[in-house]
Design a protein around this motif. Structure first.
Motif, PDB file in Angstrom:
ATOM      1  N   ASP A  45       0.880  -1.173   0.000  1.00  0.00           N
ATOM      2  CA  ASP A  45       0.000   0.000   0.000  1.00  0.00           C
ATOM      3  C   ASP A  45       0.910   1.213   0.000  1.00  0.00           C
ATOM      4  O   ASP A  45       1.528   1.552   1.007  1.00  0.00           O
ATOM      5  N   SER A  46       1.002   1.876  -1.136  1.00  0.00           N
ATOM      6  CA  SER A  46       1.969   2.967  -1.292  1.00  0.00           C
ATOM      7  C   SER A  46       1.437   4.316  -0.822  1.00  0.00           C
ATOM      8  O   SER A  46       2.076   5.343  -1.047  1.00  0.00           O
ATOM      9  N   THR A  47       0.276   4.334  -0.158  1.00  0.00           N
ATOM     10  CA  THR A  47      -0.259   5.594   0.357  1.00  0.00           C
ATOM     11  C   THR A  47       0.734   6.215   1.326  1.00  0.00           C
ATOM     12  O   THR A  47       1.124   5.577   2.314  1.00  0.00           O
ATOM     13  N   PRO A  48       1.166   7.452   1.090  1.00  0.00           N
ATOM     14  CA  PRO A  48       2.133   8.062   2.004  1.00  0.00           C
ATOM     15  C   PRO A  48       1.497   8.409   3.347  1.00  0.00           C
ATOM     16  O   PRO A  48       0.297   8.690   3.432  1.00  0.00           O
ATOM     17  N   ILE A  49       2.310   8.374   4.385  1.00  0.00           N
ATOM     18  CA  ILE A  49       1.856   8.729   5.727  1.00  0.00           C
ATOM     19  C   ILE A  49       2.298  10.149   6.032  1.00  0.00           C
ATOM     20  O   ILE A  49       3.477  10.485   5.908  1.00  0.00           O
ATOM     21  N   GLY A  50       1.340  10.979   6.458  1.00  0.00           N
ATOM     22  CA  GLY A  50       1.663  12.372   6.727  1.00  0.00           C
ATOM     23  C   GLY A  50       1.864  12.701   8.191  1.00  0.00           C
ATOM     24  O   GLY A  50       2.492  13.706   8.522  1.00  0.00           O
ATOM     25  N   SER A  51       1.338  11.859   9.099  1.00  0.00           N
ATOM     26  CA  SER A  51       1.425  12.186  10.519  1.00  0.00           C
ATOM     27  C   SER A  51       1.205  10.945  11.362  1.00  0.00           C
ATOM     28  O   SER A  51       0.696   9.928  10.892  1.00  0.00           O
ATOM     29  N   LYS A  52       1.540  11.047  12.644  1.00  0.00           N
ATOM     30  CA  LYS A  52       1.291   9.945  13.571  1.00  0.00           C
ATOM     31  C   LYS A  52      -0.198   9.658  13.696  1.00  0.00           C
ATOM     32  O   LYS A  52      -0.602   8.500  13.903  1.00  0.00           O
ATOM     33  N   ASP A  53      -1.026  10.688  13.574  1.00  0.00           N
ATOM     34  CA  ASP A  53      -2.471  10.478  13.676  1.00  0.00           C
ATOM     35  C   ASP A  53      -2.956   9.464  12.647  1.00  0.00           C
ATOM     36  O   ASP A  53      -3.901   8.706  12.911  1.00  0.00           O
ATOM     37  N   GLU A  54      -2.331   9.426  11.490  1.00  0.00           N
ATOM     38  CA  GLU A  54      -2.736   8.468  10.459  1.00  0.00           C
ATOM     39  C   GLU A  54      -2.378   7.037  10.869  1.00  0.00           C
ATOM     40  O   GLU A  54      -3.086   6.090  10.505  1.00  0.00           O
ATOM     41  N   LEU A  55      -1.300   6.877  11.622  1.00  0.00           N
ATOM     42  CA  LEU A  55      -0.933   5.554  12.128  1.00  0.00           C
ATOM     43  C   LEU A  55      -1.967   5.076  13.147  1.00  0.00           C
ATOM     44  O   LEU A  55      -2.347   3.895  13.166  1.00  0.00           O
ATOM     45  N   ILE A  56      -2.395   5.985  13.989  1.00  0.00           N
ATOM     46  CA  ILE A  56      -3.426   5.658  14.974  1.00  0.00           C
ATOM     47  C   ILE A  56      -4.732   5.315  14.268  1.00  0.00           C
ATOM     48  O   ILE A  56      -5.392   4.320  14.602  1.00  0.00           O
ATOM     49  N   SER A  57      -5.091   6.103  13.283  1.00  0.00           N
ATOM     50  CA  SER A  57      -6.337   5.873  12.550  1.00  0.00           C
ATOM     51  C   SER A  57      -6.307   4.536  11.814  1.00  0.00           C
ATOM     52  O   SER A  57      -7.342   3.887  11.667  1.00  0.00           O
ATOM     53  N   TRP A  58      -5.132   4.133  11.350  1.00  0.00           N
ATOM     54  CA  TRP A  58      -5.023   2.850  10.651  1.00  0.00           C
ATOM     55  C   TRP A  58      -5.437   1.710  11.574  1.00  0.00           C
ATOM     56  O   TRP A  58      -6.167   0.797  11.170  1.00  0.00           O
ATOM     57  N   ILE A  59      -4.985   1.746  12.833  1.00  0.00           N
ATOM     58  CA  ILE A  59      -5.378   0.706  13.786  1.00  0.00           C
ATOM     59  C   ILE A  59      -6.855   0.835  14.134  1.00  0.00           C
ATOM     60  O   ILE A  59      -7.594  -0.162  14.157  1.00  0.00           O
ATOM     61  N   ALA A  60      -7.299   2.061  14.391  1.00  0.00           N
ATOM     62  CA  ALA A  60      -8.694   2.286  14.778  1.00  0.00           C
ATOM     63  C   ALA A  60      -9.666   1.818  13.709  1.00  0.00           C
ATOM     64  O   ALA A  60     -10.818   1.473  14.012  1.00  0.00           O
ATOM     65  N   ALA A  61      -9.221   1.779  12.456  1.00  0.00           N
ATOM     66  CA  ALA A  61     -10.086   1.320  11.367  1.00  0.00           C
ATOM     67  C   ALA A  61     -10.471  -0.141  11.505  1.00  0.00           C
ATOM     68  O   ALA A  61     -11.364  -0.629  10.802  1.00  0.00           O
ATOM     69  N   GLY A  62      -9.823  -0.855  12.428  1.00  0.00           N
ATOM     70  CA  GLY A  62     -10.190  -2.245  12.670  1.00  0.00           C
ATOM     71  C   GLY A  62     -11.450  -2.418  13.500  1.00  0.00           C
ATOM     72  O   GLY A  62     -11.961  -3.533  13.611  1.00  0.00           O
ATOM     73  N   GLU A  63     -11.962  -1.347  14.086  1.00  0.00           N
ATOM     74  CA  GLU A  63     -13.158  -1.452  14.928  1.00  0.00           C
ATOM     75  C   GLU A  63     -14.333  -2.014  14.134  1.00  0.00           C
ATOM     76  O   GLU A  63     -14.557  -1.645  12.980  1.00  0.00           O
ATOM     77  N   LYS A  64     -15.086  -2.908  14.779  1.00  0.00           N
ATOM     78  CA  LYS A  64     -16.240  -3.539  14.132  1.00  0.00           C
ATOM     79  C   LYS A  64     -17.381  -3.649  15.128  1.00  0.00           C
ATOM     80  O   LYS A  64     -17.142  -3.792  16.335  1.00  0.00           O
TER      81      LYS A  64
ATOM     82  N   PHE B 157      11.588   3.837  12.839  1.00  0.00           N
ATOM     83  CA  PHE B 157      10.454   4.179  11.989  1.00  0.00           C
ATOM     84  C   PHE B 157      10.192   5.681  12.040  1.00  0.00           C
ATOM     85  O   PHE B 157       9.705   6.267  11.071  1.00  0.00           O
ATOM     86  N   ARG B 158      10.523   6.307  13.153  1.00  0.00           N
ATOM     87  CA  ARG B 158      10.339   7.764  13.242  1.00  0.00           C
ATOM     88  C   ARG B 158      11.169   8.483  12.177  1.00  0.00           C
ATOM     89  O   ARG B 158      10.729   9.478  11.595  1.00  0.00           O
ATOM     90  N   ASP B 159      12.377   7.966  11.918  1.00  0.00           N
ATOM     91  CA  ASP B 159      13.209   8.571  10.882  1.00  0.00           C
ATOM     92  C   ASP B 159      12.598   8.366   9.508  1.00  0.00           C
ATOM     93  O   ASP B 159      12.615   9.274   8.668  1.00  0.00           O
ATOM     94  N   LEU B 160      12.055   7.188   9.256  1.00  0.00           N
ATOM     95  CA  LEU B 160      11.383   6.960   7.970  1.00  0.00           C
ATOM     96  C   LEU B 160      10.175   7.865   7.840  1.00  0.00           C
ATOM     97  O   LEU B 160       9.917   8.427   6.762  1.00  0.00           O
ATOM     98  N   LEU B 161       9.436   8.032   8.914  1.00  0.00           N
ATOM     99  CA  LEU B 161       8.249   8.893   8.903  1.00  0.00           C
ATOM    100  C   LEU B 161       8.635  10.335   8.575  1.00  0.00           C
ATOM    101  O   LEU B 161       7.891  11.050   7.884  1.00  0.00           O
ATOM    102  N   ALA B 162       9.821  10.733   9.022  1.00  0.00           N
ATOM    103  CA  ALA B 162      10.291  12.100   8.770  1.00  0.00           C
ATOM    104  C   ALA B 162      11.070  12.227   7.469  1.00  0.00           C
ATOM    105  O   ALA B 162      11.543  13.320   7.129  1.00  0.00           O
ATOM    106  N   GLY B 163      11.211  11.134   6.728  1.00  0.00           N
ATOM    107  CA  GLY B 163      11.979  11.166   5.485  1.00  0.00           C
ATOM    108  C   GLY B 163      13.474  11.291   5.708  1.00  0.00           C
ATOM    109  O   GLY B 163      14.197  11.770   4.830  1.00  0.00           O
TER     110      GLY B 163
END
Length: 459
Positions: free
Chosen positions: A7-26, A285-291
């Motif tokens: 999934d090549s969607t770029p990550i712009g912030s930590k909030d997106e990482l949190i939202s990725w997990i939260a998307a598992g809610e059912k 991963f923080r370094d990758l997140l920051a480019g």
């Protein structure tokens, strides 16, 4: 270990990482059961392990995968031209390889344990039909009982080469974990952040109990190893930065963000671009997140990087878009269904979940850790808060059984899912794990030989 994500969607912030997990809610109506198990293939003629390309007169792991592809019609998963797994249709499960050739079924997300049991039976029938012409059989135990690391084959998967190079830098037993262990796991859903936290805490606290109940690895290199679950003991010195009881889960304010913050600080193994695994072991991963990842200048994190990184974290209970129970040794077929039954009964019924929490909520971080450290050797004889684990096991099993009864998912004979707890009830009633039964056979009818474990515990 499942197929790596693309999934090549770029990550712009930590909030997106949190939202990725939260998307598992059912909603509870959509909760599913995903069971994974690993098993050791071996040649029946001489009990030797099975290499990828096979040996004279017999096919190997490649032949097994190609045969399963032809039988099932599943999509092959390739790594540098090698078939290393199969993907079922519409997300309906997968077959993959662990580093030493352990053959893994990652089951489809199913509604009931009756379906789980049917899926397991069909898989065992299929894989045995494909393996039989090659003289190959399968055994499910927590640790390979006969072979040294040097005798164990190595599978041609890019990520495993990177991990194998890194493991000796962060622990003494990581290579044993990779090449000489098998587990059974279940993936279960959550409905909200609060539901995730309650389920995570209960399952972390009780994971050592699962280890004790499912212990099946008393042998290593043709002798007793001194443990009931050698697999669990191996995890105690594999890579403690990414494994263990993650005590922070019990801190006030535990949340998706808490887990993300921990995950961000766990060193990476690799970054996958196209079909290439780039070795960045030890990087942040923080370094990758920051480019700013020095090994890959200019590369920024994508959603597949995040999903793949989460798959390289190995706590006793792992959070992704579901919760993964990771404490059990693999075992015979009835135990492979008993594991999801145990946890579904505890976590998918609110009354059971509340009762389980009431049982464990008074345990301290130190008590939970001491139990986890003691269980690989002591099993159900270990104690916590002044109580033997064997006594607690009986209570927990009744909570699980009641939870399954309230779920009221019946088979054609009118039986609820509690039927799959039968082998655990036998262990609690006898006070003996499979590991202890096997040790008794070793000291008795097997005459000090380990080899019979592979002929008697064939799947």
């Amino acid at each position: 270990m499942a197929r790596d994500v693309s999934d090549s969607t770029p990550i712009g912030s930590k909030d997106e990482l949190i939202s990725w997990i939260a998307a598992g809610e059912k909603p509870a109506s959509a909760f599913r059961i995903g069971t994974e198990h690993e098993k050791f293939p071996f040649y029946r003629s001489d009990l030797a392990p099975v290499p990828y390309e096979g040996r004279a007169g017999a096919g190997g792991i490649r032949a097994l995968l190609e045969g399963m592809q032809q039988r099932l019609g599943w999509e092959p998963i390739l790594d540098a031209g090698h078939i290393i797994g199969l993907a079922g249709p519409d997300g309906g499960g997968a077959i993959s390889l662990e580093p030493g050739g352990q053959f893994e079924l990652s089951g489809a997300p199913l509604e009931t344990l009756h379906e789980t049991d049917s899926e397991l039976a069909a898989h065992i029938a299929d894989v045995n039909a494909v393996a039989a012409p090659h003289g190959i059989a399968f055994a499910a135990l927590g640790a390979s009982p006969l072979w040294t690391r040097g005798e164990t084959p190595v599978m041609p998967k890019g990520r495993y080469k990177i991990m194998a190079n890194y493991m000796p830098k962060v622990g003494t037993l990581g290579l044993d974990m990779m090449f000489r262990t098998c587990t059974v796991q279940v993936n279960l859903d959550f409905g909200s952040e609060a539901d995730m936290v309650r389920k995570l805490r209960v399952s972390l606290a009780l994971q050592p109990l699962a280890t004790a109940l499912f212990a099946s690895s008393p042998f290593l290199e043709r002798k007793l190893n001194g443990f009931q679950s050698m697999r669990s003991e191996i995890w105690r010195d594999t890579d403690n930065a990414r494994s263990g009881m993650i005590a922070f889960a019990f801190d006030e304010g535990m949340s998706y963000e808490s887990y993300v913050d921990w995950a961000l600080d766990v060193p990476m193994y690799f970054v996958k671009r196209g079909d290439t695994y780039h070795d960045v072991a030890g990087a942040s991963f923080r370094d990758l997140l920051a480019g700013k990842l020095k090994q890959l200048p200019g590369e920024c994190a994508t959603m597949s990087d995040w999903a793949n990184h989460l798959s390289t974290l190995f706590p006793e209970v792992r959070l992704k878009r579901f919760l993964e129970m990771r404490g059990a040794d693999a075992g015979p077929a009835d135990m492979l269904t008993a594991l999801p039954a145990f946890w579904v009964g505890l976590l998918y019924d609110q009354s059971a979940l509340d009762a389980a929490w009431d049982l464990v909520k008074g345990w301290s971080d130190a008590e939970r850790q001491a139990l986890r450290d003691a269980v690989p050797k002591q099993g159900l004889a270990a104690t916590i808060a002044g109580r033997k684990l064997a006594e607690i096991a009986g209570e927990v099993l009744e909570i699980s059984r009641a939870g399954l009864a309230r779920r009221a998912r019946h088979n054609r004979q009118g039986q609820d899912e509690g039927i799959f707890l039968a082998p655990l009830q036998e262990i609690v009633s006898s006070g003996r794990s499979l590991a202890q039964v096997l040790e008794a056979r070793y000291r008795g009818p097997w005459g000090g030989k380990v080899e019979p474990v592979l002929t008697e515990l064939v799947l």
